[in-house]
Scaffold this active site. Structure first.
Site, mmCIF file in Angstrom:
data_model
loop_
_atom_site.group_PDB
_atom_site.id
_atom_site.type_symbol
_atom_site.label_atom_id
_atom_site.label_comp_id
_atom_site.label_asym_id
_atom_site.label_seq_id
_atom_site.Cartn_x
_atom_site.Cartn_y
_atom_site.Cartn_z
ATOM 1 C CG HIS A 1 0.987 -9.233 4.541
ATOM 2 N ND1 HIS A 1 -0.170 -9.733 4.191
ATOM 3 C CD2 HIS A 1 1.197 -8.305 4.241
ATOM 4 C CE1 HIS A 1 -0.884 -9.065 3.827
ATOM 5 N NE2 HIS A 1 0.094 -7.772 4.268
ATOM 6 C CB CYS B 1 -7.910 -4.184 0.939
ATOM 7 S SG CYS B 1 -6.491 -4.012 0.859
ATOM 8 C CB THR C 1 -0.569 0.094 1.477
ATOM 9 O OG1 THR C 1 -1.903 -0.942 1.107
ATOM 10 C CG2 THR C 1 -1.686 1.259 1.408
HETATM 11 N N1 PMP Z 1 -1.641 -4.865 -3.816
HETATM 12 C C1 PMP Z 1 -2.156 -6.058 -3.862
HETATM 13 C C2 PMP Z 1 -2.657 -6.488 -5.495
HETATM 14 C C3 PMP Z 1 -2.578 -6.532 -2.916
HETATM 15 O O1 PMP Z 1 -3.168 -8.044 -2.800
HETATM 16 C C4 PMP Z 1 -2.776 -6.131 -1.624
HETATM 17 C C5 PMP Z 1 -2.893 -6.986 -0.339
HETATM 18 N N2 PMP Z 1 -3.845 -6.696 -0.270
HETATM 19 C C6 PMP Z 1 -1.860 -4.784 -1.233
HETATM 20 C C7 PMP Z 1 -1.505 -4.330 -2.751
HETATM 21 C C8 PMP Z 1 -1.263 -4.573 -0.483
HETATM 22 O O2 PMP Z 1 -0.469 -4.412 0.667
HETATM 23 P P1 PMP Z 1 0.114 -4.361 2.264
HETATM 24 O O3 PMP Z 1 -0.903 -5.647 2.934
HETATM 25 O O4 PMP Z 1 1.066 -4.624 2.209
HETATM 26 O O5 PMP Z 1 -0.117 -3.091 2.020
#
Ligand code: PMP
Length: 373
Positions: free
Chosen positions: A190, A314, A71
């Site tokens: 993660h 998300c 993110t």
């Molecule tokens: N981009 C993609 C394609 C994801 O699948 C995710 C996690 N759902 C993210 C971004 C966000 O990742 P993070 O939890 O490291 O902020």
């Protein structure tokens, strides 16, 4: 971890990551920016982790900026663009790309019926819209569809346009040593056995624009804040440990996934698997169930020990939240029936079979209108 089918949301810590984190935290806990010998060693270790990550993804180490995750990486990239920049982003990007791109001049790059971006659409839009950046994710977090990023990157290069790929779902699942052909790459620890709150953004060599998080001179002034060296070490250790086994895992898990789909079809004739005709991640099945709301499926499966998802973590909680299914033209009613299954490196055949059986049990329970067990 029995019954855990939500690896696209997050993964358990890989033992190699845990060992590396403990070692790094015990031995090299000093601030890499301090000037005494122990801090210098922490700094050296950090730079060695950067080199090793660079080797794994085919990018020069100096292009890598460590961040708190995908993110942040996506936000940092879009924040670095001028407000009037024209950006082409695919219709199925993660919210951290779509929301971060807001305020720029965003043009949507469509996907075909299989959920894939087509080279011809990219060429046409590059010529008519003259974007400064194109952003297409490597693997979709909901459907698992694999985008032809290496081809798209080549088209962008020919036209002198920056190409970004959010590879959060690709890394740790598929071979990544060629990713460096993309100008910008987003990654998140993660999603592949590293710890939460750690990731990276790869930039073109000549790019020094980044400065989204301001403060100290860390990461060559491109991202301030004391580096989370133990988490970075753990992230690289996880990727190093898993990379040599990825082909074998893909072979085994994709067969189990396809067997699961066959079993599900035997019971649910009108089951729709999203992007079924596209190349997909070996671990992902995004399905539109023939009946009943996805939350009903999810809660009843959860009571039976299975963790699944209604789409991207998300966007869960938002009605009709599947970006992918929306982009493919589904109705609001269909959106409410979407569930996502995402397995891990070691998910055994028995878990896949038990999951299919649990779907059948839940269906019977829902049809009886009975209370959950
Ligand atoms: N981009 C993609 C394609 C994801 O699948 C995710 C996690 N759902 C993210 C971004 C966000 O990742 P993070 O939890 O490291 O902020």
């Amino acid at each position: 971890m029995k019954g855990y089918f939500d690896h696209n949301a997050t993964t358990p810590l890989h033992h190699a990551a845990r060992d590396a984190w403990l070692r790094a935290s015990e031995k090299h806990w000093h601030n890499p920016s301090s000037l005494y010998r122990d801090a210098g060693m922490a700094s050296q270790q950090l730079e060695s982790a950067r080199e090793r990550l660079g080797t794994l993804i085919g990018a020069d180490a100096e292009r890598i900026v460590f961040t708190s995750g995908a993110t942040e990486s996506n936000n940092a990239l879009f924040a670095s663009l001028p407000a009037d920049a024209v950006v082409l982003i695919s219709a199925i990007e993660h919210p951290s790309v779509r929301e971060a791109a807001r305020g720029r001049n965003v043009v949507e790059l469509p996907v075909n019926a299989a959920g894939l971006v087509e080279a011809e659409d990219l060429k046409r839009l590059i010529t008519s819209k003259r974007p400064s950046l194109v952003s297409v994710m490597a693997a979709n977090n909901e459907s698992g569809a694999l985008q032809p990023w290496s081809k798209l990157a080549a088209i962008c290069r020919e036209h002198g346009v920056w190409f970004h790929t959010d590879a959060a779902q690709w890394l740790g699942k598929l071979e990544a040593s060629n990713l460096g052909v993309c100008d910008f790459i987003t990654g998140s620890a993660h999603k592949f056995g590293g710890s939460k709150g750690c990731g990276f953004l790869v930039l073109p060599k000549e790019d020094s624009r980044l400065g989204f998080i301001r403060g100290g001179p860390q990461e060559q002034g491109r991202r301030a804040g004391t580096e989370n060296y133990p988490a970075i070490e753990a992230m690289v250790a996880a990727l190093e440990a898993i990379t040599p086994t990825l082909n074998e895992i893909e072979d085994k898990q994709s067969k189990l996934r396809d067997g699961f789909i066959t079993e599900m079809r035997a019971r649910f004739e009108s089951l729709r698997v999203i992007s079924e005709s596209a190349p997909r991640l070996w671990n992902t099945v995004l399905m539109v169930m023939p009946e009943h709301d996805n939350l009903k499926w999810l809660t009843r499966l959860s009571r039976r020990g299975f963790s699944i998802s209604t789409g991207s973590a998300c966007s869960t909680g938002k009605e009709g939240s599947s970006v992918v299914v929306t982009a493919l033209g589904a109705s609001v009613e269909e959106l409410k029936r979407v569930v996502r299954i995402s397995s891990g490196w070691e998910t055994p055949a028995a878990d896949w079979q038990a999951l299919a059986a649990a779907f059948v049990e839940v269906f019977e329970e829902l049809n009886r209108g009975g209370k959950p067990q």
